[in-house]
Design a protein around this motif. Structure first.
Motif, PDB file in Angstrom:
ATOM      1  N   UNK A  82       0.791  -1.239   0.000  1.00 21.97           N
ATOM      2  CA  UNK A  82       0.000   0.000   0.000  1.00 21.97           C
ATOM      3  C   UNK A  82       0.820   1.284   0.000  1.00 21.97           C
ATOM      4  N   UNK A  83       1.914   1.388   0.760  1.00 17.09           N
ATOM      5  CA  UNK A  83       2.663   2.655   0.739  1.00 17.09           C
ATOM      6  C   UNK A  83       3.313   2.969  -0.612  1.00 17.09           C
ATOM      7  N   UNK A 112     -12.726  -4.788   9.219  1.00 19.16           N
ATOM      8  CA  UNK A 112     -11.273  -4.897   9.119  1.00 19.16           C
ATOM      9  C   UNK A 112     -10.617  -3.542   9.391  1.00 19.16           C
ATOM     10  N   UNK A 113     -11.191  -2.476   8.883  1.00 17.22           N
ATOM     11  CA  UNK A 113     -10.656  -1.134   9.156  1.00 17.22           C
ATOM     12  C   UNK A 113     -10.672  -0.862  10.657  1.00 17.22           C
ATOM     13  N   UNK A 118      -4.457   1.110  11.040  1.00 20.26           N
ATOM     14  CA  UNK A 118      -3.312   1.517  10.199  1.00 20.26           C
ATOM     15  C   UNK A 118      -3.536   1.066   8.766  1.00 20.26           C
ATOM     16  N   UNK A 119      -4.086  -0.133   8.585  1.00 15.73           N
ATOM     17  CA  UNK A 119      -4.425  -0.640   7.250  1.00 15.73           C
ATOM     18  C   UNK A 119      -5.427   0.319   6.596  1.00 15.73           C
ATOM     19  N   UNK A 120      -6.441   0.720   7.348  1.00 15.58           N
ATOM     20  CA  UNK A 120      -7.431   1.655   6.806  1.00 15.58           C
ATOM     21  C   UNK A 120      -6.817   2.988   6.415  1.00 15.58           C
ATOM     22  N   UNK A 121      -5.886   3.493   7.233  1.00  9.18           N
ATOM     23  CA  UNK A 121      -5.222   4.773   6.915  1.00  9.18           C
ATOM     24  C   UNK A 121      -4.371   4.637   5.649  1.00  9.18           C
ATOM     25  N   UNK A 125      -5.180   6.653   2.036  1.00 11.55           N
ATOM     26  CA  UNK A 125      -4.195   7.617   1.533  1.00 11.55           C
ATOM     27  C   UNK A 125      -3.961   7.468   0.033  1.00 11.55           C
ATOM     28  N   UNK A 126      -4.504   6.429  -0.581  1.00 13.41           N
ATOM     29  CA  UNK A 126      -4.268   6.182  -2.014  1.00 13.41           C
ATOM     30  C   UNK A 126      -5.451   6.700  -2.819  1.00 13.41           C
ATOM     31  N   UNK A 127      -5.202   7.668  -3.712  1.00 13.74           N
ATOM     32  CA  UNK A 127      -6.296   8.152  -4.567  1.00 13.74           C
ATOM     33  C   UNK A 127      -6.768   7.083  -5.553  1.00 13.74           C
TER      34      UNK A 127
END
Length: 128
Positions: A82-83, A112-113, A118-121, A125-127
């Motif tokens: 994800x990052x 899950x979020x 942190x997974x949800x954040x 953060x990804x458009x």
């Protein structure tokens, strides 16, 4: 069968080694026991859409989806994946005629979020 698809593009600053690691993590995630089939590779859609790669997995049912979402391989892999993503476009489809299936899947996502903020954040953060 529930099919989850992601079209995505890497961030410009992502190195070739980081891309390879992210794709390897995706392939590892796509190979967990709850997955019936998978494809990870180049996106064949319109390049003007801005997506370069795609990820697709099929799981048998909601029980398999829950196992997939919480599999330690999946949870760990997303921290690598994800990052590094600049864009992400999800899609879901199913041959299950249950009209409430999408709501059940979304509820599972929200659970899950809540369990893994942190997974949800990282995901938020990804458009698209």
């Amino acid at each position: 069968m529930i099919v989850l698809m992601l079209r995505f593009a890497f961030r410009a600053e992502t190195t070739e080694d980081e891309r390879a690691a992210a794709l390897a993590a995706m392939r590892h995630t796509a190979s967990v026991g709850s997955v019936a089939f998978s494809v990870v590779g180049q996106d064949l859609g319109d390049p003007a859409d801005g997506y370069t790669h795609a990820y697709c997995v099929g799981v048998e049912d909601l029980e398999a989806l829950r196992r997939y979402l919480y599999d330690p391989v999946h949870l760990e892999g997303d921290l690598t994946i994800l990052p590094r993503l600049a864009r992400l476009s999800p899609a879901r489809l199913s041959d299950d005629p249950d009209p409430g299936l999408n709501g059940k899947i979304m509820a599972m996502h929200l659970e899950k979020v809540a369990a893994h903020p942190e997974w949800g954040r990282l995901l938020d953060a990804i458009p698209g």
